[in-house]
Design a protein around this motif. Structure first.
Motif, PDB file in Angstrom:
ATOM      1  N   ILE A  74       0.865  -1.190   0.000  1.00 11.76           N
ATOM      2  CA  ILE A  74       0.000   0.000   0.000  1.00 11.76           C
ATOM      3  C   ILE A  74       0.896   1.233   0.000  1.00 11.76           C
ATOM      4  N   ARG A  75       0.736   2.081  -0.996  1.00  6.75           N
ATOM      5  CA  ARG A  75       1.431   3.385  -0.968  1.00  6.75           C
ATOM      6  C   ARG A  75       0.541   4.325  -0.164  1.00  6.75           C
ATOM      7  N   LEU A  76       1.126   4.964   0.837  1.00  7.51           N
ATOM      8  CA  LEU A  76       0.291   5.714   1.784  1.00  7.51           C
ATOM      9  C   LEU A  76      -0.587   6.743   1.074  1.00  7.51           C
ATOM     10  N   HIS A  77      -0.031   7.459   0.095  1.00  7.89           N
ATOM     11  CA  HIS A  77      -0.853   8.507  -0.509  1.00  7.89           C
ATOM     12  C   HIS A  77      -1.953   7.938  -1.410  1.00  7.89           C
ATOM     13  N   ASP A  78      -1.865   6.627  -1.773  1.00  4.20           N
ATOM     14  CA  ASP A  78      -2.953   6.002  -2.544  1.00  4.20           C
ATOM     15  C   ASP A  78      -3.916   5.248  -1.622  1.00  4.20           C
ATOM     16  N   GLY A  79      -3.473   4.966  -0.393  1.00  4.33           N
ATOM     17  CA  GLY A  79      -4.257   4.109   0.509  1.00  4.33           C
ATOM     18  C   GLY A  79      -5.625   4.717   0.803  1.00  4.33           C
ATOM     19  N   ALA A  80      -6.671   3.919   0.591  1.00 11.54           N
ATOM     20  CA  ALA A  80      -8.035   4.421   0.806  1.00 11.54           C
ATOM     21  C   ALA A  80      -8.232   4.746   2.287  1.00 11.54           C
ATOM     22  N   ALA A  81      -9.193   5.635   2.551  1.00 11.54           N
ATOM     23  CA  ALA A  81      -9.460   6.068   3.929  1.00 11.54           C
ATOM     24  C   ALA A  81      -9.846   4.881   4.808  1.00 11.54           C
ATOM     25  N   ASP A  82     -10.464   3.844   4.211  1.00  8.21           N
ATOM     26  CA  ASP A  82     -10.896   2.700   5.022  1.00  8.21           C
ATOM     27  C   ASP A  82      -9.917   1.525   4.914  1.00  8.21           C
ATOM     28  N   GLN A  83      -8.690   1.786   4.468  1.00 10.67           N
ATOM     29  CA  GLN A  83      -7.673   0.731   4.481  1.00 10.67           C
ATOM     30  C   GLN A  83      -7.055   0.772   5.884  1.00 10.67           C
ATOM     31  N   PRO A  84      -7.250  -0.304   6.681  1.00  5.94           N
ATOM     32  CA  PRO A  84      -6.876  -0.231   8.100  1.00  5.94           C
ATOM     33  C   PRO A  84      -5.407   0.142   8.330  1.00  5.94           C
ATOM     34  N   LEU A  85      -4.495  -0.434   7.548  1.00  6.35           N
ATOM     35  CA  LEU A  85      -3.071  -0.175   7.813  1.00  6.35           C
ATOM     36  C   LEU A  85      -2.681   1.244   7.400  1.00  6.35           C
ATOM     37  N   ALA A  86      -3.288   1.727   6.304  1.00  5.22           N
ATOM     38  CA  ALA A  86      -3.028   3.117   5.893  1.00  5.22           C
ATOM     39  C   ALA A  86      -3.601   4.068   6.948  1.00  5.22           C
ATOM     40  N   LEU A  87      -4.786   3.717   7.454  1.00 11.11           N
ATOM     41  CA  LEU A  87      -5.420   4.578   8.471  1.00 11.11           C
ATOM     42  C   LEU A  87      -4.553   4.691   9.726  1.00 11.11           C
ATOM     43  N   VAL A  88      -4.088   3.554  10.260  1.00  5.42           N
ATOM     44  CA  VAL A  88      -3.291   3.648  11.498  1.00  5.42           C
ATOM     45  C   VAL A  88      -1.960   4.355  11.232  1.00  5.42           C
ATOM     46  N   THR A  89      -1.421   4.191  10.031  1.00  2.00           N
ATOM     47  CA  THR A  89      -0.169   4.902   9.710  1.00  2.00           C
ATOM     48  C   THR A  89      -0.413   6.407   9.737  1.00  2.00           C
ATOM     49  N   ARG A  90      -1.499   6.841   9.104  1.00  2.00           N
ATOM     50  CA  ARG A  90      -1.806   8.287   9.089  1.00  2.00           C
ATOM     51  C   ARG A  90      -2.041   8.814  10.507  1.00  2.00           C
ATOM     52  N   LEU A  91      -2.799   8.037  11.289  1.00  2.00           N
ATOM     53  CA  LEU A  91      -3.100   8.482  12.655  1.00  2.00           C
ATOM     54  C   LEU A  91      -1.832   8.542  13.509  1.00  2.00           C
ATOM     55  N   ALA A  92      -0.957   7.548  13.339  1.00  2.00           N
ATOM     56  CA  ALA A  92       0.289   7.535  14.133  1.00  2.00           C
ATOM     57  C   ALA A  92       1.187   8.697  13.717  1.00  2.00           C
ATOM     58  N   LEU A  93       1.286   8.947  12.419  1.00  2.00           N
ATOM     59  CA  LEU A  93       2.121  10.068  11.958  1.00  2.00           C
ATOM     60  C   LEU A  93       1.576  11.386  12.506  1.00  2.00           C
ATOM     61  N   ALA A  94       0.244  11.528  12.499  1.00  2.00           N
ATOM     62  CA  ALA A  94      -0.363  12.758  13.032  1.00  2.00           C
ATOM     63  C   ALA A  94      -0.047  12.893  14.527  1.00  2.00           C
ATOM     64  N   GLU A  95      -0.157  11.768  15.258  1.00  2.00           N
ATOM     65  CA  GLU A  95       0.139  11.780  16.702  1.00  2.00           C
ATOM     66  C   GLU A  95       1.595  12.186  16.955  1.00  2.00           C
ATOM     67  N   LEU A  96       2.470  11.777  16.026  1.00  2.00           N
ATOM     68  CA  LEU A  96       3.899  12.092  16.156  1.00  2.00           C
ATOM     69  C   LEU A  96       4.215  13.508  15.684  1.00  2.00           C
ATOM     70  N   GLY A  97       3.216  14.191  15.127  1.00  2.00           N
ATOM     71  CA  GLY A  97       3.437  15.555  14.632  1.00  2.00           C
ATOM     72  C   GLY A  97       4.170  15.580  13.298  1.00  2.00           C
ATOM     73  N   ILE A  98       4.162  14.432  12.592  1.00  2.00           N
ATOM     74  CA  ILE A  98       4.829  14.373  11.277  1.00  2.00           C
ATOM     75  C   ILE A  98       3.783  14.725  10.215  1.00  2.00           C
ATOM     76  N   THR A  99       3.915  15.897   9.645  1.00  2.00           N
ATOM     77  CA  THR A  99       2.863  16.375   8.734  1.00  2.00           C
ATOM     78  C   THR A  99       3.193  16.063   7.273  1.00  2.00           C
TER      79      THR A  99
END
Ligand code: MEV
Length: 316
Positions: A62-87
């Motif tokens: 899964i390429r993160l920028h292509d990963g659908a909003a409901d792709q579980p692994l892409a979702l947790v990656t986005r949420l973790a990056l946001a939590e880490l302040g990585i924009t």
């Protein structure tokens, strides 16, 4: 931020008592299963490569920028990056591996997500607190499960046995005497989302019947907590049998699971029940040193594809 690979792991889990009723606010007891693990490794990539998630066992890239909003692994990656302040999307490859059988009641999805979140935190040089990991992973559980109680992400993120009530902080569960479970995989894949959905439809159609069953399960879970505290494994086994019978009345057992629990009991297990969503997946049997080998053989003879032993030990 590290330039060398960061790796993290997460265990499987099993529910000792209380599945399904826990979705409806009743308590449950769960324990991690470190004999099966998911792992995640984050490797820095060349600049402008973007973030790529390679889930080897799922055969998915899964390429993160292509990963659908409901792709579980892409979702947790986005949420973790946001939590880490990585924009800005980092140039990282996240490689996931797991020895946890999929859709078998051992929490494979939650464990993969947990390992992923922990590895991202490690790569960013930050500590992943269990509450934070659990909160992020819960969002992927909602995709896998529909209406999860949160018990899977909690026990896996904490990595210790827990007493769990939906919406309340988990309590570490400390047995004064160790006990051993034989975990037998029926080999039948049964997505939790389906059994949880079926129980919900049953509850909507017959609310009083289902509430009474959930209350009876809750009583077994409370009694189970006391049995564990007293080191009364015979009683704990009897309560597992009782919980299984109640789960069967909820409609989440099946002929193959009945064969497995019957075989385990006949070979001397103190108790046996389905664990997790049911219909397929795993059963757990409470065993003593005297009967463990006989129970494991009996489970394999009753068509289990694999039996894992795990001992729940006192902390400290
Ligand atoms: C799944 O491991 C346990 C269930 O109770 C579902 C949940 O709690 O979300 C069946």
């Amino acid at each position: 931020m590290s330039v060398s690979p960061a790796t993290a792991t997460a265990p499987g889990k099993t529910i000792l008592l209380g599945e399904h009723a826990v979705v409806y606010g009743r308590p449950a007891i769960a324990t991690p299963v470190w004999q099966t693990v998911a792992s995640a490794t984050v490797t820095p990539l060349a600049p402008d490569s973007g973030c790529v998630i390679v889930a080897e066992d799922l055969g998915e890239t899964i390429r993160l920028h292509d990963g659908a909003a409901d792709q579980p692994l892409a979702l947790v990656t986005r949420l973790a990056l946001a939590e880490l302040g990585i924009t800005q999307e980092p140039d990282w490859q996240i490689t996931l591996q797991s020895t946890i059988p999929i859709a078998s009641g051992l929490g494979s999805g939650a464990a993969l997500s947990t390992a992923l979140v922990r590895a991202l935190f490690a790569q960013a040089g930050q500590i992943a607190e269990p509450q934070t990991v659990s909160r992020i992973v819960y969002e992927s559980e909602r995709i896998y499960h529909g209406t999860p109680s949160g018990i899977d992400n909690t026990v896996i993120a904490y990595g210790t046995p827990i007493w769990f009530v939906r919406g309340q902080p988990a309590e570490a569960f400390v047995p004064p005497v160790p006990f051993t479970l034989a975990i037998a995989d029926s080999g039948i894949r049964s997505p939790t989302k389906e059994t949880v959905g079926d129980v919900r439809r049953g509850w909507e159609a017959q609310p009083a019947r289902h509430e009474a069953l959930f209350d009876a399960i809750a009583a077994a879970v409370h009694a189970g907590r006391k049995a564990i505290a007293a080191g009364d494994l015979a009683l704990l086994g009897a309560l597992m049998d009782e919980d299984h019978a109640l789960l069967a009345q909820l409609g989440v057992s099946s002929d193959p699971l009945e064969r497995l629990v019957t075989a385990a009991r006949a070979a001397g297990a103190l108790g046996a029940k389905l664990s997790g969503g049911g219909r397929g997946g795993n059963v757990i049997a409470l065993v003593t040193a005297d009967c463990q080998v006989a129970v494991e053989h009996a489970l394999l003879a009753a068509s289990a594809v694999r039996v894992i032993g795990t001992t729940v030990t006192p902390v400290g």
